[in-house]
Design an enzyme around this catalytic site. Structure first.
Site, PDB file in Angstrom:
ATOM      1  N   GLY A 293     -13.803  -3.249   0.468  1.00 45.46           N
ATOM      2  CA  GLY A 293     -15.146  -2.993   0.463  1.00 45.46           C
ATOM      3  C   GLY A 293     -15.595  -1.920  -0.645  1.00 45.46           C
TER       4      GLY A 293
ATOM      5  N   GLY B 294     -10.643  -8.198  -0.805  1.00 46.73           N
ATOM      6  CA  GLY B 294      -9.443  -8.500  -0.113  1.00 46.73           C
ATOM      7  C   GLY B 294      -8.808 -10.047  -0.458  1.00 46.73           C
TER       8      GLY B 294
ATOM      9  N   LYS C   6     -20.381 -16.128   1.500  1.00 45.10           N
ATOM     10  CA  LYS C   6     -21.538 -15.726   1.439  1.00 45.10           C
ATOM     11  C   LYS C   6     -22.480 -15.187   0.115  1.00 45.10           C
ATOM     12  CE  LYS C   6     -21.789 -15.312   6.486  1.00 45.10           C
ATOM     13  NZ  LYS C   6     -22.204 -14.270   7.558  1.00 45.10           N
TER      14      LYS C   6
ATOM     15  N   ARG D 229       0.848  -1.137   0.040  1.00 42.51           N
ATOM     16  CA  ARG D 229       0.154  -0.006   0.091  1.00 42.51           C
ATOM     17  C   ARG D 229       0.883   1.340  -0.019  1.00 42.51           C
ATOM     18  NH1 ARG D 229      -5.346  -1.664   3.596  1.00 42.51           N
ATOM     19  NH2 ARG D 229      -6.511  -2.494   1.716  1.00 42.51           N
TER      20      ARG D 229
HETATM   21  P1  AMP Z   1     -15.372 -13.544   0.966  1.00 47.63           P
HETATM   22  O1  AMP Z   1     -14.661 -12.846   2.070  1.00 47.63           O
HETATM   23  O2  AMP Z   1     -16.845 -13.598   1.174  1.00 47.63           O
HETATM   24  O3  AMP Z   1     -14.606 -13.412  -0.228  1.00 47.63           O
HETATM   25  O4  AMP Z   1     -15.007 -15.131   1.234  1.00 47.63           O
HETATM   26  C1  AMP Z   1     -13.835 -15.550   1.424  1.00 47.63           C
HETATM   27  C2  AMP Z   1     -13.575 -16.827   2.324  1.00 47.63           C
HETATM   28  O5  AMP Z   1     -14.712 -17.695   1.597  1.00 47.63           O
HETATM   29  C3  AMP Z   1     -12.411 -17.443   2.238  1.00 47.63           C
HETATM   30  O6  AMP Z   1     -11.862 -17.350   3.639  1.00 47.63           O
HETATM   31  C4  AMP Z   1     -12.479 -18.933   1.902  1.00 47.63           C
HETATM   32  O7  AMP Z   1     -11.926 -19.914   2.615  1.00 47.63           O
HETATM   33  C5  AMP Z   1     -14.317 -18.919   2.085  1.00 47.63           C
HETATM   34  N1  AMP Z   1     -14.828 -20.072   1.263  1.00 47.63           N
HETATM   35  C6  AMP Z   1     -14.531 -20.046   0.189  1.00 47.63           C
HETATM   36  N2  AMP Z   1     -15.192 -21.229  -0.541  1.00 47.63           N
HETATM   37  C7  AMP Z   1     -15.533 -21.936   0.790  1.00 47.63           C
HETATM   38  C8  AMP Z   1     -16.288 -23.165   0.987  1.00 47.63           C
HETATM   39  N3  AMP Z   1     -16.614 -24.086  -0.192  1.00 47.63           N
HETATM   40  N4  AMP Z   1     -16.609 -23.531   2.041  1.00 47.63           N
HETATM   41  C9  AMP Z   1     -16.409 -22.906   3.262  1.00 47.63           C
HETATM   42  N5  AMP Z   1     -15.806 -21.517   3.255  1.00 47.63           N
HETATM   43  C10 AMP Z   1     -15.280 -21.310   1.948  1.00 47.63           C
END
Ligand code: AMP
Length: 406
Positions: free
Chosen positions: A386, A363, A208, A36
């Site tokens: 974000g 991120g 999610k 950064r």
């Molecule tokens: P996000 O911050 O929403 O982009 O989510 C990223 C996180 O989702 C990472 O820490 C991954 O380990 C988790 N992730 C991705 N695929 C899976 C999965 N199939 N089951 C559980 N966690 C997951």
């Protein structure tokens, strides 16, 4: 959305307030990743090489506006910045104060020579910063003649230094412009997406559906193809009636997922979901693993896309001309469940080499492409988690209103 940029205005002899994002990761007082800092050097050098005086300000971590706290001090950043600037900052980097607008800070700025650099202490030590306080903003405004936003990652939050400050400076006719980092983010996340060459593909992944729902809906209206991987794919598979075993499913979003699938079909947007999975018994390193096609049996959870899906996703990626990627395809932090995200990264690199415009943001995605050593083989990797997600959601970044149009 083209904004006036720092190199388009005169800076000689002027005091230029550069709002940077020096919110670097630290461990035990040491910077663990200085990207950064490096990413604002071009903007800072542009001020210094033309005889300007650079007053730099950033937040670091999340102090709560209760004054100086050693753990959140920017002192290590001042030292690293001085090393990186070297002879480009002939007077070094002054780091005068414990509060961004105290007497020591004002005195140091008043005494700055041409090509001088002052780094103010953590903006979030001041209680007005997070509150967008006009009084704090006007104290900052009194320090400088020109304002530069080079902190894309904070541009979705109306913190005092991000919004009230440039607004106050504009009110008195001072130039408020973008730095090179902000300019590149806008060029790719806004400009290249608005003028996307087709086929246009969005790849969304991560934990999610609920976190990415607005981005899915906004991008679905624009793209020809949408890939959904990561844990959020399981909510969609459940909506299609596919068994998902013990995989992460957001039960309260299954109906919404069904509606999104129907909307995509009605619009003719190709919606690609995983058809096979790298499964684990448990969410932990060293767990038993199995590759499962179709229905996932109870007792197993999908933790990554499977080999056939990797190939299908890679083919869609390699045949697209514009690609936006946010979110990993699996638990990439925990091998062997990094294979899907690695395969997608490799295909995005291939697409870039064949002339596609490729943009990764968020991120986790930025961390993944860095870890895989391919960040510089994509057209653009966004520094703002974000903020980049908000742009993909079609939201307007409020702090850009305070920056002069080109
Ligand atoms: P996000 O911050 O929403 O982009 O989510 C990223 C996180 O989702 C990472 O820490 C991954 O380990 C988790 N992730 C991705 N695929 C899976 C999965 N199939 N089951 C559980 N966690 C997951």
């Amino acid at each position: 959305m083209t904004k006036k940029r720092i190199d388009q205005i005169e800076v000689a002899g002027r005091r230029v307030f550069v709002r940077v994002d020096f919110n670097v990761p630290m461990e035990a007082g040491a910077i663990t990743d200085d990207r950064r800092i490096k990413s604002s050097l071009r903007t800072i050098r542009s001020v210094l090489s033309r005889g300007g005086r650079a007053v730099l300000a950033s937040h670091l971590g999340r102090p709560e506006g209760k004054g100086f706290e050693a753990e959140f001090s920017l002192a290590p950043v001042a030292a690293r910045l001085a090393e990186l600037l070297g002879a480009d900052a002939p007077h070094g980097v002054a780091f005068p104060s414990q509060d961004p607008t105290d007497d020591a800070a004002r005195a140091a700025i008043a005494a700055m020579p041409e090509r001088g650099v002052v780094l103010l202490e953590n903006l979030r030590f001041a209680k007005g910063e997070k509150k967008g306080d006009a009084g704090f903003a006007s104290r900052l405004a009194g320090l400088c003649d020109i304002y530069v936003n080079d902190a894309f990652g904070t541009s979705h939050r109306a913190d005092a230094s991000m919004y009230a400050l440039p607004m106050a400076m504009r009110a008195r006719g001072a130039p408020c412009v973008s730095g090179f980092l902000l300019d590149a983010e806008l060029e790719y996340l806004v400009g290249r997406i608005a003028a996307a060459k087709r086929p246009f593909l969005a790849i969304l992944g991560g934990a999610k559906v609920s976190d990415k729902i607005l981005a899915i809906e906004n991008l679905m209206a624009k793209v020809d193809r949408l890939i959904v991987g990561g844990a959020m794919a399981y909510t969609f598979l459940r909506a299609q009636g596919v068994a998902t075993g013990n995989s992460l499913v957001e039960e309260d979003r299954v109906e919404l997922a069904r509606e999104i699938l129907a909307k995509a079909a009605a619009k003719g947007c190709e919606f690609l979901l995983p058809t096979d999975h790298a499964c684990g018994r448990e969410f932990k390193a060293g767990t038993d693993t199995a590759t499962v096609s179709g229905a996932i049996p109870d007792g197993w959870m999908g933790l990554d896309i499977g080999p056939a899906t990797r190939e299908r996703f890679a083919a869609a990626i390699r045949s697209s001309q514009t690609i936006v990627w946010n979110g990993p395809m699996g638990v990439f932090e925990m091998p062997p469940f990094d294979a899907g995200t690695r395969a997608v990264a490799a295909a995005v690199v291939d697409a870039t080499a064949s002339g596609a415009t490729t943009i990764a943001g968020g991120g986790d995605t930025a961390a993944a492409v860095e870890e895989f050593g391919v960040a510089d083989k994509l057209s653009h990797v966004s520094t703002g988690g974000g903020a980049s997600l908000e742009v993909l959601e079609g939201k307007h970044l409020v702090c850009l209103d305070a920056i002069d149009d080109a």
